[in-house]
Design a protein around this motif. Structure first.
Motif, mmCIF file in Angstrom:
data_model
loop_
_atom_site.group_PDB
_atom_site.id
_atom_site.type_symbol
_atom_site.label_atom_id
_atom_site.label_comp_id
_atom_site.label_asym_id
_atom_site.label_seq_id
_atom_site.Cartn_x
_atom_site.Cartn_y
_atom_site.Cartn_z
ATOM 1 N N ALA A 267 -6.630 -4.061 12.759
ATOM 2 C CA ALA A 267 -5.221 -4.099 12.383
ATOM 3 C C ALA A 267 -4.606 -2.720 12.510
ATOM 4 N N GLN A 268 -3.274 -2.707 12.533
ATOM 5 C CA GLN A 268 -2.546 -1.438 12.502
ATOM 6 C C GLN A 268 -1.328 -1.600 11.612
ATOM 7 N N VAL A 269 -0.922 -0.485 11.004
ATOM 8 C CA VAL A 269 0.211 -0.447 10.079
ATOM 9 C C VAL A 269 1.189 0.591 10.593
ATOM 10 N N THR A 270 2.459 0.211 10.715
ATOM 11 C CA THR A 270 3.418 1.087 11.369
ATOM 12 C C THR A 270 4.750 1.171 10.631
ATOM 13 N N VAL A 271 5.501 2.227 10.957
ATOM 14 C CA VAL A 271 6.927 2.460 10.702
ATOM 15 C C VAL A 271 7.267 2.848 9.268
ATOM 16 N N PHE A 272 6.295 3.028 8.384
ATOM 17 C CA PHE A 272 6.606 3.621 7.088
ATOM 18 C C PHE A 272 7.026 5.069 7.306
ATOM 19 N N ASP A 273 8.148 5.465 6.689
ATOM 20 C CA ASP A 273 8.721 6.806 6.884
ATOM 21 C C ASP A 273 8.782 7.545 5.557
ATOM 22 N N PRO A 274 7.858 8.457 5.294
ATOM 23 C CA PRO A 274 7.855 9.186 4.025
ATOM 24 C C PRO A 274 9.098 10.039 3.787
ATOM 25 N N ASP A 275 9.819 10.395 4.846
ATOM 26 C CA ASP A 275 11.055 11.145 4.640
ATOM 27 C C ASP A 275 12.067 10.342 3.829
ATOM 28 N N LEU A 276 11.923 9.023 3.840
ATOM 29 C CA LEU A 276 12.831 8.135 3.116
ATOM 30 C C LEU A 276 12.225 7.655 1.800
ATOM 31 N N ASP A 277 11.175 8.315 1.370
ATOM 32 C CA ASP A 277 10.457 7.946 0.139
ATOM 33 C C ASP A 277 10.185 9.212 -0.674
ATOM 34 N N PRO A 278 11.238 9.872 -1.173
ATOM 35 C CA PRO A 278 11.052 11.200 -1.771
ATOM 36 C C PRO A 278 10.165 11.226 -3.010
ATOM 37 N N ASP A 279 10.117 10.144 -3.775
ATOM 38 C CA ASP A 279 9.282 10.162 -4.975
ATOM 39 C C ASP A 279 7.912 9.528 -4.777
ATOM 40 N N GLY A 280 7.630 9.051 -3.555
ATOM 41 C CA GLY A 280 6.320 8.477 -3.253
ATOM 42 C C GLY A 280 6.099 7.080 -3.778
ATOM 43 N N SER A 281 7.107 6.463 -4.383
ATOM 44 C CA SER A 281 6.905 5.135 -4.983
ATOM 45 C C SER A 281 6.651 4.064 -3.931
ATOM 46 N N ARG A 282 7.303 4.168 -2.764
ATOM 47 C CA ARG A 282 7.108 3.152 -1.736
ATOM 48 C C ARG A 282 5.743 3.297 -1.067
ATOM 49 N N ALA A 283 5.250 4.522 -0.973
ATOM 50 C CA ALA A 283 3.897 4.721 -0.461
ATOM 51 C C ALA A 283 2.876 4.079 -1.391
ATOM 52 N N ARG A 284 3.091 4.209 -2.684
ATOM 53 C CA ARG A 284 2.168 3.583 -3.637
ATOM 54 C C ARG A 284 2.245 2.063 -3.561
ATOM 55 N N LEU A 285 3.464 1.522 -3.427
ATOM 56 C CA LEU A 285 3.602 0.078 -3.288
ATOM 57 C C LEU A 285 2.920 -0.413 -2.013
ATOM 58 N N LEU A 286 3.146 0.273 -0.901
ATOM 59 C CA LEU A 286 2.529 -0.130 0.358
ATOM 60 C C LEU A 286 1.012 -0.051 0.270
ATOM 61 N N THR A 287 0.496 0.959 -0.416
ATOM 62 C CA THR A 287 -0.945 1.057 -0.614
ATOM 63 C C THR A 287 -1.485 -0.175 -1.327
ATOM 64 N N GLU A 288 -0.795 -0.624 -2.371
ATOM 65 C CA GLU A 288 -1.229 -1.826 -3.086
ATOM 66 C C GLU A 288 -1.247 -3.043 -2.159
ATOM 67 N N ILE A 289 -0.192 -3.204 -1.364
ATOM 68 C CA ILE A 289 -0.111 -4.342 -0.441
ATOM 69 C C ILE A 289 -1.269 -4.311 0.545
ATOM 70 N N LEU A 290 -1.528 -3.154 1.118
ATOM 71 C CA LEU A 290 -2.554 -3.049 2.156
ATOM 72 C C LEU A 290 -3.957 -3.206 1.594
ATOM 73 N N VAL A 291 -4.225 -2.586 0.461
ATOM 74 C CA VAL A 291 -5.565 -2.669 -0.116
ATOM 75 C C VAL A 291 -5.897 -4.113 -0.481
ATOM 76 N N GLU A 292 -4.926 -4.833 -1.035
ATOM 77 C CA GLU A 292 -5.183 -6.217 -1.425
ATOM 78 C C GLU A 292 -5.124 -7.154 -0.212
ATOM 79 N N GLY A 293 -4.117 -6.952 0.652
ATOM 80 C CA GLY A 293 -3.940 -7.868 1.767
ATOM 81 C C GLY A 293 -4.971 -7.733 2.864
ATOM 82 N N LEU A 294 -5.492 -6.514 3.065
ATOM 83 C CA LEU A 294 -6.434 -6.275 4.152
ATOM 84 C C LEU A 294 -7.855 -6.051 3.667
#
Length: 301
Positions: A267-294
């Protein structure tokens, strides 16, 4: 099957967000590492298999030539080699990008491998712009699915004479919005197209089965799972370059991944842009999705 994590910090397939800047997707692998993605997969037995670093972003599009085309092709060849090496060691590759141009590298790898492989393209857009339907071809991240099934310029759709990387009949797309300009074309050509609205109407289980009927049938030797996180609704994931309303919830995407991942080759995961996630909350949410989903990526291969 053990997961082999490969970082692919590319932004080569996207247009610049402003004339003096470059897209932020190249920062995604390290932002997700900081959010705990790599640690949590490694705690479950995964392996960190390093990074495939792209060339310099040049924004050099010209008539008949994609921006960063030479660098994209060079990166695709090296990414394919890393995917080959990870698979040769008995691991399921999980490529953390980066933008959607990574799909041609995965396509090259699977075309060089024995057998015939399908593609699951999970994306908020069909990414089906190509020279046959548009005069605006320039950015591969919006054209990756068309390239993967052989409809783009040969320089990207036929690297080393290996195109098409996936047969259209062996390809399923899910997640586009109902107003996607290529919805009718992809529906007529691909094995299955399931817009986001239909996933919500039918439920994740039925949508996943519709996809698996295409990519997990007799004659195929597994499928590659492509995820562009803009499949999520912008209220859930605004940290993408082209957010569109009407996307999936976090639970819907997690469930869809969990249904599709076990029979995937990688699998591959694309297009997450940390420049648009200044507090890191979306990175943490995406991590939860990926760890559980994959979590079960490749386990039923």
């Amino acid at each position: 099957m053990t997961i082999g994590l490969v970082s692919a910090p590319t932004n080569l397939g996207l247009q610049p967000p402003a004339p003096t800047s470059v897209p932020g997707t190249a920062k995604a692998p390290e932002a997700l590492r900081e959010a705990g993605l790599h640690r949590r997969f490694i705690e479950r037995g995964g392996q960190d298999r390093g990074a495939v670093v792209p060339g310099r972003y040049a924004d050099d599009a010209a008539p008949g030539v994609l921006r960063n085309q030479a660098a994209i092709v060079e990166h695709a060849r090296r990414l394919a080699e890393r995917i080959d090496a990870v698979r040769a060691d008995g691991l399921a590759p999980l490529v953390i990008g980066g933008d959607c141009s990574l799909l041609v590298g995965a396509g090259v790898a699977l075309r060089r491998a024995p057998g015939r492989h399908g593609l699951v393209h999970l994306d908020g857009h069909t990414d089906f712009r190509h020279p046959g339907n548009s005069d605006l071809c320039a950015s591969l991240a919006g054209e990756d699915l068309a390239a993967a099934v052989g409809l783009h310029w040969p320089a990207v759709a036929d690297i080393d004479g290996l195109g098409p990387y996936f047969a259209p009949a062996d390809t399923a797309h899910a997640g586009c919005r109902d107003d996607d300009t290529a919805l009718a074309e992809t529906t007529a050509l691909l094995g299955a197209v399931v817009p986001a609205a239909r996933i919500r109407e039918q439920g994740v289980e039925e949508a996943a089965q519709r996809i698996l009927d295409v990519v997990d049938r007799d004659g195929l030797d597994g499928h590659w799972l492509h995820l562009d996180v803009d499949i999520l609704d912008p209220g859930v994931m605004p940290a993408v370059d082209s957010p569109d309303p009407g996307g999936l919830t976090a639970d819907e995407l997690t469930g869809l991944l969990a249904a599709l991942a076990p029979r995937a080759i990688g699998a591959q995961v694309t297009v997450f842009d940390p420049d648009l996630d200044p507090d890191g909350s979306r990175a943490r949410l995406l991590t939860e999705i990926l760890v559980e989903g994959l979590a079960a990526l490749g386990e039923r291969r």
